[in-house]
Motif scaffolding. Structure first.
Motif, PDB file in Angstrom:
ATOM      1  N   GLY A 196       0.807  -1.210   0.000  1.00  0.00           N
ATOM      2  CA  GLY A 196       0.000   0.000   0.000  1.00  0.00           C
ATOM      3  C   GLY A 196       0.839   1.256   0.000  1.00  0.00           C
ATOM      4  N   ALA A 197       1.919   1.264   0.781  1.00  0.00           N
ATOM      5  CA  ALA A 197       2.784   2.441   0.837  1.00  0.00           C
ATOM      6  C   ALA A 197       3.456   2.693  -0.508  1.00  0.00           C
ATOM      7  N   VAL A 198       3.933   1.629  -1.144  1.00  0.00           N
ATOM      8  CA  VAL A 198       4.559   1.759  -2.466  1.00  0.00           C
ATOM      9  C   VAL A 198       3.560   2.321  -3.479  1.00  0.00           C
ATOM     10  N   LEU A 199       2.330   1.805  -3.454  1.00  0.00           N
ATOM     11  CA  LEU A 199       1.335   2.226  -4.430  1.00  0.00           C
ATOM     12  C   LEU A 199       0.828   3.642  -4.166  1.00  0.00           C
ATOM     13  N   MET A 200       0.635   4.014  -2.910  1.00  0.00           N
ATOM     14  CA  MET A 200       0.164   5.368  -2.629  1.00  0.00           C
ATOM     15  C   MET A 200       1.169   6.406  -3.124  1.00  0.00           C
ATOM     16  N   ALA A 201       2.454   6.125  -2.969  1.00  0.00           N
ATOM     17  CA  ALA A 201       3.471   7.051  -3.470  1.00  0.00           C
ATOM     18  C   ALA A 201       3.585   6.970  -4.986  1.00  0.00           C
TER      19      ALA A 201
END
Length: 436
Positions: free
Chosen positions: A134-139
């Motif tokens: 999720g963190a990778v995709l949000m950024a």
């Protein structure tokens, strides 16, 4: 009132960095405690090797729980939203970490202590399993066009930042008298997670949902056909790239636990170095890693991600040999230099691989796919690396070359899988152009 859209790419990158920093801080303090104190506190034995292996076993349990977290929160992230998923994982991780800091030891409640530790570790693993993707995709999904890899690297930057915080915390408490460290000092880094949790929540709540996810969900509502669960769709339509992405992540995951978690046990047990010395050395190496990752992401953007990943994989295969020679000197400057040689190669790879693999999957299943790839790799490569390293160190006492060869194999797996992914992606692009 939602934050202004023009600020969202930077805000999303900052939230990815801070959030993953906090989650990895929680994860790394467990790893450090497993290497230094958990063996004696939760698995007391006349054989130090048994205690250490048992502590590393609980460390591995968390990794084996991470694919479950990837499936659960991948589903939430692909169906309900990236942001909601990330809020839940951060809350889970913070609460569980504080609970570990309050946990009675074996001397206080007997066999219930390691059982409770393992249960909390499983929940911790599930939380981290859902966090990374999720963190990778949000950024990455908030990034300007053509800059996905660079913006996604801010999620990866949270790993060395969390490591720096964890090493600072344990460097402080290991200066306490041994009796104080083993009775209450080890708890302080875990309890400090409560403050970090509040900071992380405040930042994450200020980021809008991923624009790519919103566009994908809007498109899905226009389709009449019933969609499969994301995990089933990935396993049915994208299992080949999934397997390759699992292998491609090996260096970035196994490498960090080799150069940190295993190296703490190796230097303190095999080389009889003071705990404070290796923690200080790893602190300086973590700062180097923190500085090198943004530079690596920027360089990959200029020369091409595939070319960059292959180059640093080759360098990583050669890096453990000088590392062990320099670490064996038992001199702080040479230890730092030796570990830094391996970490620079590993961290450069780690900075770029997240954005690289996220581009291999469709938006509607991307959270689930990259989470599965990363967390299955973590379960196998990350969870078992300290155990394998420790077994090799005891089987080949006084010899470092078997461990160096093991590290070279780790890097070689990633190199082969990146090359295969590049060929597959290029072939799919040519086919798409031909249809157009």
């Amino acid at each position: 009132m939602k934050p202004h859209a023009s600020n969202q790419p930077r805000r999303a990158a900052a939230a990815a960095f801070i959030g993953t920093m906090i989650e990895w801080y929680d994860f790394y303090i467990y790893a450090t405690a497993a290497a230094l104190v958990f063996g004696a506190l939760f698995f007391p034995s006349d054989d130090p090797l048994f205690s250490t292996m048992a502590a590393f076993g609980t460390f591995a349990v968390g990794f084996f729980a991470r694919p479950l977290g990837g499936i659960i929160f991948g589903h939430i992230g692909d169906r309900i939203g990236r942001k909601k998923s990330l809020i839940i994982t951060l809350l889970m991780m913070g609460v569980v970490t504080v609970c570990i800091g309050l946990l009675p030891t074996y001397a206080q409640i007997g066999a219930a202590a390691p059982v409770l530790l393992i249960l909390l570790r499983i929940v911790q693993g599930i939380a981290v399993g859902g966090e990374w993707g999720g963190a990778v995709l949000m950024a990455g999904e908030h990034a300007p066009k053509g800059r996905r890899n660079f913006f996604a690297s801010f999620a990866q930057l949270g790993s060395p930042a969390g490591l720096i915080l964890s090493l600072l915390a344990f460097s402080a408490v290991t200066r306490l008298p041994e009796e104080d460290l083993m009775s209450w000092g080890w708890r302080l880094p875990f309890l400090a997670s409560a403050l970090l949790l509040l900071v992380g929540l405040a930042i994450r709540l200020g980021v809008n949902e991923s624009p790519e996810f919103l566009a994908s969900r809007e498109q899905a509502t226009k389709q009449i056909k019933k969609e499969q669960a994301p995990v089933m769709e990935v396993l049915r339509t994208a299992w080949r790239p999934l397997l390759l992405c699992i292998g491609a992540n090996t260096l970035g995951i196994a490498g960090v636990y080799f150069t940190n978690t295993f190296m703490i046990a190796y230097t303190t047990q095999q080389l009889a170095l003071p705990r404070s010395l290796i923690l200080e050395c790893l602190f300086f190496v973590a700062i180097i890693q923190f500085c090198i990752q943004p530079l690596a992401a920027w360089t990959a953007e200029k020369i091409g991600a595939t070319r960059f990943l292959c180059l640093v994989s080759l360098l990583a295969m050669a890096s453990p040999y000088p590392m062990f020679v320099l670490v064996s000197s038992a001199q702080a400057p040479l230890i730092i230099l030796g570990i830094a040689l391996a970490v620079v190669c590993m961290a450069s790879f780690y900075a770029v691989i997240a954005g690289y693999v996220s581009g291999m999957f469709e938006t509607r299943v991307r959270y689930t796919a990259i989470s599965l790839a990363y967390q299955i790799c973590g379960a196998v490569a990350g969870g078992l690396t300290p155990l394998i390293g420790t077994m090799l160190a005891h089987k080949f006492t006084g010899q470092w070359w078997p461990m160096a060869v093991f590290y070279s194999l780790i890097a070689g797996i990633s190199l082969v899988c990146v090359l295969s992914l590049a060929r597959r992606h290029a072939s799919a692009h040519r086919a798409e152009m031909a249809r157009a």
